[in-house]
Structures are given as structure tokens and as C-alpha cells.
Write a protein that holds these residues in place. Structure first.
Motif, PDB file in Angstrom:
ATOM      1  N   THR A  82       0.857  -1.181   0.000  1.00  0.00           N
ATOM      2  CA  THR A  82       0.000   0.000   0.000  1.00  0.00           C
ATOM      3  C   THR A  82       0.895   1.233   0.000  1.00  0.00           C
ATOM      4  O   THR A  82       1.772   1.365   0.856  1.00  0.00           O
ATOM      5  CB  THR A  82      -0.931   0.042   1.234  1.00  0.00           C
ATOM      6  OG1 THR A  82      -0.149   0.079   2.432  1.00  0.00           O
ATOM      7  CG2 THR A  82      -1.834  -1.173   1.281  1.00  0.00           C
ATOM      8  N   ASP A  83       0.682   2.111  -0.957  1.00  0.00           N
ATOM      9  CA  ASP A  83       1.488   3.330  -1.049  1.00  0.00           C
ATOM     10  C   ASP A  83       0.998   4.363  -0.042  1.00  0.00           C
ATOM     11  O   ASP A  83      -0.204   4.619   0.074  1.00  0.00           O
ATOM     12  CB  ASP A  83       1.401   3.924  -2.454  1.00  0.00           C
ATOM     13  CG  ASP A  83       2.086   3.055  -3.492  1.00  0.00           C
ATOM     14  OD1 ASP A  83       2.806   2.117  -3.097  1.00  0.00           O
ATOM     15  OD2 ASP A  83       1.895   3.312  -4.694  1.00  0.00           O
ATOM     16  N   GLN A  84       1.954   4.984   0.650  1.00  0.00           N
ATOM     17  CA  GLN A  84       1.647   6.081   1.557  1.00  0.00           C
ATOM     18  C   GLN A  84       2.170   7.417   1.019  1.00  0.00           C
ATOM     19  O   GLN A  84       1.873   8.466   1.574  1.00  0.00           O
ATOM     20  CB  GLN A  84       2.249   5.806   2.936  1.00  0.00           C
ATOM     21  CG  GLN A  84       1.671   4.590   3.620  1.00  0.00           C
ATOM     22  CD  GLN A  84       0.173   4.687   3.810  1.00  0.00           C
ATOM     23  OE1 GLN A  84      -0.334   5.673   4.339  1.00  0.00           O
ATOM     24  NE2 GLN A  84      -0.552   3.687   3.356  1.00  0.00           N
ATOM     25  N   GLY A  92       5.994  -6.188  13.608  1.00  0.00           N
ATOM     26  CA  GLY A  92       5.360  -5.213  12.727  1.00  0.00           C
ATOM     27  C   GLY A  92       5.697  -5.463  11.270  1.00  0.00           C
ATOM     28  O   GLY A  92       6.438  -6.381  10.916  1.00  0.00           O
ATOM     29  N   ARG A  93       5.131  -4.618  10.417  1.00  0.00           N
ATOM     30  CA  ARG A  93       5.298  -4.750   8.967  1.00  0.00           C
ATOM     31  C   ARG A  93       6.592  -4.100   8.494  1.00  0.00           C
ATOM     32  O   ARG A  93       7.337  -3.519   9.270  1.00  0.00           O
ATOM     33  CB  ARG A  93       4.122  -4.075   8.249  1.00  0.00           C
ATOM     34  CG  ARG A  93       2.777  -4.680   8.547  1.00  0.00           C
ATOM     35  CD  ARG A  93       1.691  -3.927   7.778  1.00  0.00           C
ATOM     36  NE  ARG A  93       0.428  -4.132   8.461  1.00  0.00           N
ATOM     37  CZ  ARG A  93      -0.023  -3.376   9.445  1.00  0.00           C
ATOM     38  NH1 ARG A  93       0.663  -2.326   9.833  1.00  0.00           N
ATOM     39  NH2 ARG A  93      -1.164  -3.651  10.032  1.00  0.00           N
ATOM     40  N   VAL A  94       6.770  -4.141   7.172  1.00  0.00           N
ATOM     41  CA  VAL A  94       7.937  -3.544   6.512  1.00  0.00           C
ATOM     42  C   VAL A  94       7.496  -2.276   5.786  1.00  0.00           C
ATOM     43  O   VAL A  94       6.410  -2.233   5.194  1.00  0.00           O
ATOM     44  CB  VAL A  94       8.553  -4.527   5.499  1.00  0.00           C
ATOM     45  CG1 VAL A  94       9.709  -3.878   4.745  1.00  0.00           C
ATOM     46  CG2 VAL A  94       9.000  -5.808   6.196  1.00  0.00           C
ATOM     47  N   LYS A  95       8.357  -1.262   5.829  1.00  0.00           N
ATOM     48  CA  LYS A  95       8.174  -0.075   5.006  1.00  0.00           C
ATOM     49  C   LYS A  95       9.407   0.106   4.125  1.00  0.00           C
ATOM     50  O   LYS A  95      10.530  -0.166   4.554  1.00  0.00           O
ATOM     51  CB  LYS A  95       7.959   1.177   5.862  1.00  0.00           C
ATOM     52  CG  LYS A  95       6.610   1.219   6.551  1.00  0.00           C
ATOM     53  CD  LYS A  95       6.358   2.562   7.218  1.00  0.00           C
ATOM     54  CE  LYS A  95       6.061   3.651   6.219  1.00  0.00           C
ATOM     55  NZ  LYS A  95       4.757   3.487   5.570  1.00  0.00           N
ATOM     56  N   LEU A  96       9.178   0.571   2.907  1.00  0.00           N
ATOM     57  CA  LEU A  96      10.259   0.938   1.992  1.00  0.00           C
ATOM     58  C   LEU A  96      10.012   2.369   1.538  1.00  0.00           C
ATOM     59  O   LEU A  96       8.864   2.755   1.290  1.00  0.00           O
ATOM     60  CB  LEU A  96      10.290   0.007   0.777  1.00  0.00           C
ATOM     61  CG  LEU A  96      10.421  -1.489   1.044  1.00  0.00           C
ATOM     62  CD1 LEU A  96      10.370  -2.274  -0.263  1.00  0.00           C
ATOM     63  CD2 LEU A  96      11.690  -1.809   1.815  1.00  0.00           C
ATOM     64  N   GLN A 147       6.680  -1.716  11.565  1.00  0.00           N
ATOM     65  CA  GLN A 147       5.664  -0.666  11.492  1.00  0.00           C
ATOM     66  C   GLN A 147       4.307  -1.193  11.931  1.00  0.00           C
ATOM     67  O   GLN A 147       3.859  -2.240  11.475  1.00  0.00           O
ATOM     68  CB  GLN A 147       5.569  -0.120  10.055  1.00  0.00           C
ATOM     69  CG  GLN A 147       4.531   0.961   9.865  1.00  0.00           C
ATOM     70  CD  GLN A 147       3.152   0.423   9.497  1.00  0.00           C
ATOM     71  OE1 GLN A 147       3.032  -0.653   8.916  1.00  0.00           O
ATOM     72  NE2 GLN A 147       2.111   1.156   9.857  1.00  0.00           N
ATOM     73  N   VAL A 148       3.652  -0.462  12.833  1.00  0.00           N
ATOM     74  CA  VAL A 148       2.271  -0.776  13.210  1.00  0.00           C
ATOM     75  C   VAL A 148       1.371   0.457  13.161  1.00  0.00           C
ATOM     76  O   VAL A 148       0.162   0.330  13.005  1.00  0.00           O
ATOM     77  CB  VAL A 148       2.173  -1.431  14.610  1.00  0.00           C
ATOM     78  CG1 VAL A 148       2.741  -2.832  14.600  1.00  0.00           C
ATOM     79  CG2 VAL A 148       2.844  -0.574  15.674  1.00  0.00           C
ATOM     80  N   LEU A 208       6.090   2.948   0.845  1.00  0.00           N
ATOM     81  CA  LEU A 208       5.042   1.929   0.807  1.00  0.00           C
ATOM     82  C   LEU A 208       5.149   1.046   2.038  1.00  0.00           C
ATOM     83  O   LEU A 208       6.185   0.999   2.710  1.00  0.00           O
ATOM     84  CB  LEU A 208       5.126   1.094  -0.481  1.00  0.00           C
ATOM     85  CG  LEU A 208       6.373   0.247  -0.727  1.00  0.00           C
ATOM     86  CD1 LEU A 208       6.335  -1.099   0.010  1.00  0.00           C
ATOM     87  CD2 LEU A 208       6.552  -0.004  -2.218  1.00  0.00           C
ATOM     88  N   THR A 209       4.072   0.330   2.300  1.00  0.00           N
ATOM     89  CA  THR A 209       4.002  -0.596   3.425  1.00  0.00           C
ATOM     90  C   THR A 209       3.568  -1.956   2.904  1.00  0.00           C
ATOM     91  O   THR A 209       2.748  -2.037   1.990  1.00  0.00           O
ATOM     92  CB  THR A 209       2.979  -0.106   4.470  1.00  0.00           C
ATOM     93  OG1 THR A 209       3.279   1.241   4.828  1.00  0.00           O
ATOM     94  CG2 THR A 209       3.000  -0.978   5.709  1.00  0.00           C
TER      95      THR A 209
END
Length: 843
Positions: free
Chosen positions: A541-543, A696-700, A617-618, A579-580
Motif C-alpha cells: 500500500t502506497d503512503q 510489525g510490517r515492513v516499510k520501503l 511498522q504498526v 510503501l508498506t
């Protein structure tokens, strides 16, 4: 004590010539700011779950949703994420395969061909930015030059035409203005309407006349109501605008402009963006407040908004933002939806069955839609709401609140009554001039469970039998914290109306490819998969910015598309591209990225061209790479940063970094030790000794460059490590409490499901749970010291445990190493105050 209300349903007072101004339209679904993004993955990875979600909302004989509204994306974060722009230059053909919204409409229309559609913009893509920069001024109507109009019109037009060419539908409504504008652009709206309705420049096989019939909806203000007054004072504007809508406000303007627009000028008025229930009803029934399925921002609150917004300002349609939360939780405004869909790898989703059934108390018992659909009409003389408030209806909730809907031929009617208070209310209903005047009414009721720990939905949508008409009257009692529908329709045997708990066809499995790898993607997508997803990568998902899959030199790569020049004119604010992806239960992993910097664009400083990896990431309210608690960044000049909780904790440097070549970056965590590498060279080793994070998740993230990623692998750092296979909310029925606990709902969006349980040390202030596995974690904000006693399977394993300081959604306690099997845990608050947000289980 029972409060009493008298009302009259008089068929002679039903207005049937007001076109669509008083048709009951029910509910709409707003697909915007990334909120539907993961539905693409459900569609392509778990189609059975995807179809079930659509069926719940759009299917059957009584569709809940009558309109689907989509955002015209601009590649910037518009609150909860980034919606991709269908055009990124004046010359580029519109691409409606980007994003989920346009194909979501096509799929929903297969279930409900009568579904109406609406298009709105929340900002301007980069190529329109120079022309439209003054749209954010205090007088955009005069400051935006008329030379900007045609390029913006073409942005809308070409997107509408592309949707028709791709999917075969035309939009029914378009808002030319900006979402939640404070200063409507009246000249632009009228110019756009005239251009839309007279444009002849189309291909020969395009339905021009149908295009000319697209209606204008404006101005989607937020709270403000001055557009209604402008409509009444400007005849040209009144003639051009078919529907008016505004957000988060049930009331009319001081001059009652919107009521006049509906009643006298027969214009549609919409509640064009409103909340879905915050905190699922299955958790609300356990709140200390004792409000059952009611309370602020509950399903009953939303039902009251629907009623009051019609009574006060003639809103005939209520649009949820969002109806489905198909983004990762933790973003801005999360945990407010009817359906939560953020596990596309497993196909699992969660339905707020309480909120869903409360809304179906309206749509199951009246035909929703427009006049052409034979929709039922509101009967204003038999509608009222004395509940106080404008956005959150949280005062005078014991006041009468009811809505009467009547079939156009007056042969049937339904009366919906909402009681979001502790005092029962009895309605005495007098019937006049109705074809159904002597028919008995069928009573359907929803309320909370009778006892603690009973099934939360034991009293949802219960049929209570019939009430006979006696001397032209019926008496109906609405219990505390309940909604009741009284209807002449006989739907007792309709299985769609009878309550059935909606469950996903799949379990909530961890995203876990095999023993060694959580996740990997090299973007070698099949041609059809690639084309039908518009280049959208799997599970991301793009942030900020736009990360899309494209083919380069015969292989798939993930490329960040937005440069500084192409940056959007933000709706409010937006951060650099990021993104996440992944599962927020992941722990102890290493992210390996094969990537290549963009060495052609010359913009910013060298440190502005970077690549970053975020771990655990949460929460991501602002949509930033640094929302992850641990971040590793490498810039093209070789400089490196290690960031914890948005603070730089270490610096390093890579000598002789060749930006013309691809590089392998890795960033991982094992326990509390972080390691970052560039091309297998260790650049950071860091041990976090102060309140470490655990999952938690990954962010790039990148700068505004065409950075390319060719491979992503998320490896487990310890193959024998236990994995968290399940997490439950603090108000889940599997948790039991005793002693001094306060259970709250409807809290902030950084808390799981907006619920929190606070225990104060005292006599047996305890909570307990059972699980199968090898360990557990406790989540919850800890800002002060507390002391806990842990008993596992009847034995004290820790008599005086001090949970670590923790932020929202972060583990404050992790206990591993238990024998494999079933366990019973009892936790006692021995001293201080302890906050519990969720419990996770390991195996």
C-alpha cells in the motif's frame, strides 16, 4: 420509566412528484485515499473472499450500497494513503487500471446493475499543479485562471471515457470542485457543467448523449454550509447542480438552504462523507459504559445521523468513508468501517455484524435508490430526531429519533426507530390515508446481549412478531440501546433479511511462505495479472508517491514513478514516496532488497536521493517512512542513517558507492539487535536496550526519483523462532476480567480497534485467557510503572513483573518458551495502573 412519543403516518402528506429529492437512497461506499487498495489482492489472490465482501455490500434483493464514489487520484497521500493518478501528464492516456476504485465499480455493478457512481478529486496531479496552485488560496474562484479550466476538464473527461472503454459504464455524478473545499469555485463549477453537457468531441462509438446526462454534485464541503446559500442566490448555479452534499454535519445552514433546495427546488442533498461505526459492535457490548450496541460513534449513532441529517437538512443518502478498510491498520482514520479486509494473503476479513445489521434495519425494509428504481420516499411529517450534536450525536440521546419510509403507491411503509439511551421509549403511531392502513406491522429489533459474555449478536435482527392496528393506531416499544423497524412488508421467510453472522471463508493465517521466508517478490508477474492490476505490486500500500511494476529489459521491476516535477498539489500534506507491506505479526526478520538508484535526475541534494527500509511498522498516521520504529537509510553519496522512533541514533558511510549499479541492501532484527548491510558489508550493528519493539510490517521509502527495486525477500532471522499466529483485542470474548477494570471504546486510531482496558491495582484486578501455543504477548500503552503477577496453568511464573514502557499497539510484555500445548494464563495487577490493548499468541 418509559418515555412516550406520538406520531402520525399520513399517506396524503407523501410527496411523489419531487423527483429524486426525497427518494430513500440508503448508503454509499467511498473508495478513496488507498482505502480499497488491498481489495485488488483479495480479487486476484483470494477471489472467494473478494466476492463475499462484494455480496455483503452490493448483492442480493436488498443491496446495502446504492452508490459507489471514487477518488480521482493524484499520487499523493489524501489522509490514509495514496490513490494513483489515472493521468500523469497531459499527453498520457488515462489509465483506470491503476488503483482499485474503477474496477471495484465494475465488479459491484455485476451484482447490482442499478448501482450509481460518483467521481471526486482530492487534489491535483503534478502536471496540473502550476495551473491550479491558487486553488489553495482563500479565493480560488477568482485566483485560479480560466486557462486552467480546460486541462482540468480533460483530466476528468479522459478518465470517465477510459472507464467506459475499459469497463462499459459511465459515471452518474461528478464533482468538479476539490474535496472538502472551504471556498467553492462557483465559476469553475458552472463552466465545467456547461462544458460537460455540450462537449461533442468524442469517438463515433461513444454514447455522447449519455455523457451529457452526467449530473453535477457539489461542493463536498466539510462542516461548512454556505454552498447551499449560494445555490439559492445564483439561478445559473442552481440550474447546473443536480445534487449538493457536505460532510460530518447533520445540520442545515442558518437559513435552511438545503431544506429549501430539496423541498422547493427538488435538488438531491447528500451526506456525502460520513463515518462508519468506530469500534466493532462485538467489542462495544463489553464496554464499562453499559451502552450495549450504542454510544458515541457506534452503529446506533450512525443510524441517528442518517435520521437527523434527513430531518434537519434533507440528506437522502449517507456515504461511508470507508465502508471497507482494505488498507493496513494504523494509518490515519483507521478502525472505522463495516468490513476490515487487510489480510489478502489468507483471504481473511472481519465484518462488524452489529454495524451491518443496524444499517440493514433501513435498507432491508425499503427499496433504496432513485425514482427510476421505484425507490421508497421519505415522509417528512413522520420523521424526527431530537438527538443533540452535529457530527457526533452524543447529547440528548434519549430524545425521539425515527424515520418513516413509504412506497410510492402507499401500499407499504416502514418505520425505523433508534434509541441510543438507557431509557426505553414507547411510540404510539396513528395511521391515516394509507392503502396498508389495516395491515398488521412486523417488528424487527436489534440490541445487545442480555448478559456479560453472552454471544454479542444473540439479539441482532430478531423478529418479534406482529402488532395489529387497533382503532387506527399501533404501539411499539423500543428498548434501551436498540433499533426497531416496524414494517408492513412480510419478510419473515426471507433468508437475506433473517440475521446470519457474516464470517470470512478463511482463517487469519500469518503471511509465511515457508520455514525460512516470510515473503518474497521478484515482480515476474504474468501478463494478464500485470495488466489487470495496472502494475500494482502484490500486498503493498502506497503512503506517498507511486510504486508500480513495469517490464524493463524483459523482466519485471518495481519502480517509483513520481519525481519532484510530478509531485501533486497535495490535498493537505504528503511525505516522500514510501510503501508498506506484510503482516504486523512478523518478528525477528531481515529484509533483503535488490535495488538501483536513479542516477539521471538532478534534483534536491544528494541525501534527497536515498533508499530506506523500515522494520516493525504498526502505526502510520502521517504516512512516512519514519513511522516505522526502526529505519535504515542509504543515500547516493554513501551516507547512512540508523533511525529509532524518528531519531537518528547512528551514522555511517559507504565508500565508493557506484550509483550506476544495482545494490543489495539488508536490514534485520533478531531480539533487540539490529544489523544493516550494503552489498554484504555491515554498516550498522545496534543493540536496542531501551524499550525495544517486537513485531510489525515492513516499510520501503525513496526520494522523488525513479528508484528501481528488482527483488524483495523477508527472511526469518531465527528459523526455530516461535511465530505469532493470532492476536485478539482486549475486549474479545476470549478474555475475562474481574476487579477494577475500565473498558473504553471509540478511542483514537492508534489503538487496536479503538478499545482499551485499564486496570487499577486492587482486590483481584485480573484478566485471564486460554490459548494453544508456546508463548504470548501483551500490547498496550504503558506510560507509568505497573507490577503484574503471571500465573500459567495454575503456577506462578512471575510474581512481580514490570511491563516495559510502550507506545500504542506495541508489546509491553512478551513471554515465550512455554511447553507446546494448551495453556491458561491469569494476570493480576499487583500495583499501579496497567493498560491492555490486545493479546498475541505464539506457536
Amino acid at each position: 420509566m418509559v418515555a412516550r412519543t406520538q406520531l402520525t403516518i399520513d399517506g396524503d402528506l407523501l410527496e411523489t412528484t419531487a423527483q429524486d429529492a426525497n427518494t430513500f437512497k440508503g448508503f454509499g461506499y467511498l473508495s478513496c485515499n488507498n482505502s480499497s487498495r488491498l481489495l485488488l489482492d483479495y480479487k486476484w489472490e483470494q477471489p472467494a473472499s473478494y466476492q463475499q465482501i462484494l455480496q455483503i455490500l452490493f448483492g442480493g434483493r436488498h443491496p446495502l450500497m446504492s452508490l459507489l464514489k471514487v477518488e480521482l487520484g493524484d499520487d499523493a497521500n489524501t489522509s490514509s494513503g495514496t490513490e494513483p493518478a489515472p493521468k500523469r501528464s497531459a499527453e498520457e492516456p488515462a489509465n483506470v487500471m491503476r488503483g482499485a476504485g474503477y474496477q471495484l465499480i465494475a465488479d459491484a455493478k455485476r451484482l447490482n446493475p442499478r448501482l450509481k457512481t460518483c467521481l471526486l478529486r482530492w487534489g491535483e496531479p503534478g502536471y496540473l499543479r502550476p495551473l491550479w496552485v491558487a486553488v489553495k488560496s482563500i479565493d480560488p474562484d477568482h485566483n485560479v485562471p480560466e486557462t486552467a479550466y480546460e486541462p482540468m476538464y480533460q483530466f476528468y473527461k479522459q478518465t470517465i471515457v477510459a472507464a467506459y472503454n475499459q469497463f462499459g459504464y459511465l459515471f452518474d455524478y461528478v464533482d468538479p470542485d476539490r474535496n472538502e473545499t472551504k471556498h467553492p469555485m462557483y465559476r469553475w463549477i458552472k463552466w465545467f457543467a456547461n462544458r460537460l453537457h455540450t462537449d461533442q468531441e468524442f469517438s463515433t462509438d461513444f454514447p455522447i448523449e449519455q455523457y451529457h446526462q452526467i449530473k453535477i454534485i457539489a461542493a463536498d464541503q466539510n462542516y461548512e454550509t454556505d454552498f447551499g446559500d449560494a445555490m439559492l442566490s445564483d439561478l445559473d448555479l442552481l440550474n447546473q447542480v443536480a445534487a449538493v452534499g457536505y460532510h460530518y454535519n447533520t445540520d442545515d445552514s442558518p437559513a435552511q438552504a438545503y431544506t429549501q433546495l430539496a423541498d422547493q427546488h427538488h435538488r438531491e442533498v447528500w451526506y456525502s462523507e460520513g463515518i462508519a461505526p468506530m469500534t466493532s459492535g462485538k467489542y462495544r457490548v463489553r464496554a464499562t459504559s453499559g451502552e450495549g450496541i450504542g454510544g458515541k460513534q457506534s452503529g446506533l449513532d450512525v443510524a441517528n445521523r442518517l435520521i437527523k441529517s434527513y430531518v434537519r437538512s434533507r440528506r437522502s443518502l449517507y456515504i461511508f468513508q470507508p465502508a471497507v478498510a482494505a488498507y493496513y491498520p494504523g494509518v490515519n482514520y483507521s478502525h472505522k468501517e463495516l468490513i476490515t479486509a487487510n489480510h489478502p494473503w489468507s483471504g481473511y476479513f472481519e465484518v462488524d455484524n452489529v454495524g451491518l445489521q443496524i444499517m440493514r434495519h433501513f435498507t432491508d425494509f425499503a427499496r433504496a435508490g432513485w425514482a427510476e428504481d421505484g425507490a421508497w420516499r421519505y415522509l417528512p411529517s413522520a420523521c424526527d430526531s431530537g438527538v443533540g450534536g452535529t457530527e457526533n450525536l452524543d447529547t440528548h440521546t434519549d430524545a425521539p429519533s425515527y424515520l418513516t419510509l413509504v412506497a410510492p403507491d402507499k401500499r407499504h411503509y416502514s418505520l425505523i426507530m433508534v434509541n441510543d439511551s438507557a431509557t426505553p421509549r414507547r411510540y404510539t403511531v396513528t395511521l391515516r390515508h394509507l392503502a396498508a392502513i389495516s395491515q398488521p406491522v412486523n417488528i424487527w429489533e436489534s440490541r445487545g446481549p442480555e448478559q456479560d459474555y453472552a454471544a454479542y449478536d444473540e439479539n441482532l435482527k430478531q423478529y418479534l412478531g406482529q402488532r395489529k392496528v387497533v382503532n387506527g393506531q399501533i404501539e411499539i416499544t423500543v428498548p434501551a440501546y436498540a433499533i426497531v423497524t416496524a414494517t408492513t412488508l412480510d419478510l419473515v421467510d426471507d433468508l437475506e433479511v433473517r440475521y446470519t453472522r457474516q464470517l470470512a471463508p478463511r482463517t487469519n493465517d500469518l503471511l509465511n511462505l515457508n520455514q525460512n521466508v516470510f515473503y518474497q517478490d521478484s515482480f515476474a508477474y504474468a501478463d494478464r495479472y500485470q495488466a489487470n492490476r495496472g502494475g500494482t505490486p502484490r500486498y503493498t500500500t502506497d503512503q506517498g508517491g507511486a510504486f508500480e511494476v513495469q517490464v524493463q529489459k524483459g523482466r519485471g521491476v518495481l519502480r517509483q514513478e513520481i519525481t519532484e516535477q510530478e509531485r501533486a498539489l497535495d490535498w493537505e500534506y504528503s511525505y516522500a514516496p514510501n510503501l508498506t507491506f506484510g503482516d504486523d505479526r512478523w518478528r525477528n526478520y531481515t529484509v533483503e532488497i535488490t535495488m538501483q538508484f536513479d542516477d539521471r535526475l538532478q534534483q534536491n541534494s544528494p541525501t534527497g536521493n536515498y533508499f530506506g527500509i523500515g522494520l516493525y511498522q504498526v502505526t502510520d498516521v502521517k504516512g512516512r517512512l519514519e513511522s516505522a520504529p526502526y529505519v535504515f537509510k542509504l543515500a547516493v553519496d554513501g551516507s547512512c542513517q540508523l533511525i529509532k522512533n524518528d531519531q537518528v541514533v547512528a551514522l555511517s558511510y559507504v565508500d565508493g558507492l557506484d550509483v550506476a549499479k544495482s545494490h543489495r541492501l539488508s536490514f534485520g532484527i533478531s531480539g533487540n539487535q539490529l544489523t544493516a548491510q550494503v552489498d554484504r558489508q555491515v554498516v550498522f550493528t545496534y543493540i536496542d536496550t531501551e524499550n525495544p519493539h517486537y513485531s510489525g510490517r515492513v516499510k520501503l521509502g525513496t526520494g522523488y526519483y525513479h528508484t528501481v527495486i528488482t527483488k524483495i525477500v523477508v527472511r526469518k532471522t531465527n528459523h526455530a523462532d516461535g511465530i505469532q499466529y493470532q492476536r485478539i483485542d482486549d475486549l474479545d470474548e476470549r478474555l475475562t476480567y474481574q476487579g477494577g477494570w475500565q473498558h473504553e471504546c471509540g478511542l483514537g486510531n492508534t489503538i487496536w480497534n479503538r478499545t482499551l482496558s485499564t486496570g487499577r491495582a486492587g482486590t483481584n484486578t485480573q484478566f485471564a485467557f486460554s490459548f494453544a501455543g508456546t508463548g504470548f504477548a501483551l500490547y498496550g500503552r504503558q506510560t507509568q510503572t505497573s507490577h503484574l503477577k503471571f500465573e500459567v496453568d495454575g503456577k506462578v511464573v512471575s510474581p512481580n513483573f514490570i511491563p516495559q514502557v510502550a507506545a500504542d499497539k506495541v508489546e509491553n510484555t512478551v513471554m515465550l518458551g512455554l511447553p507446546t500445548g494448551d495453556h491458561r494464563v491469569v494476570v493480576t495487577v499487583m500495583a499501579g495502573v496497567y493498560m491492555l490493548d490486545a493479546v498475541g499468541f505464539y506457536r
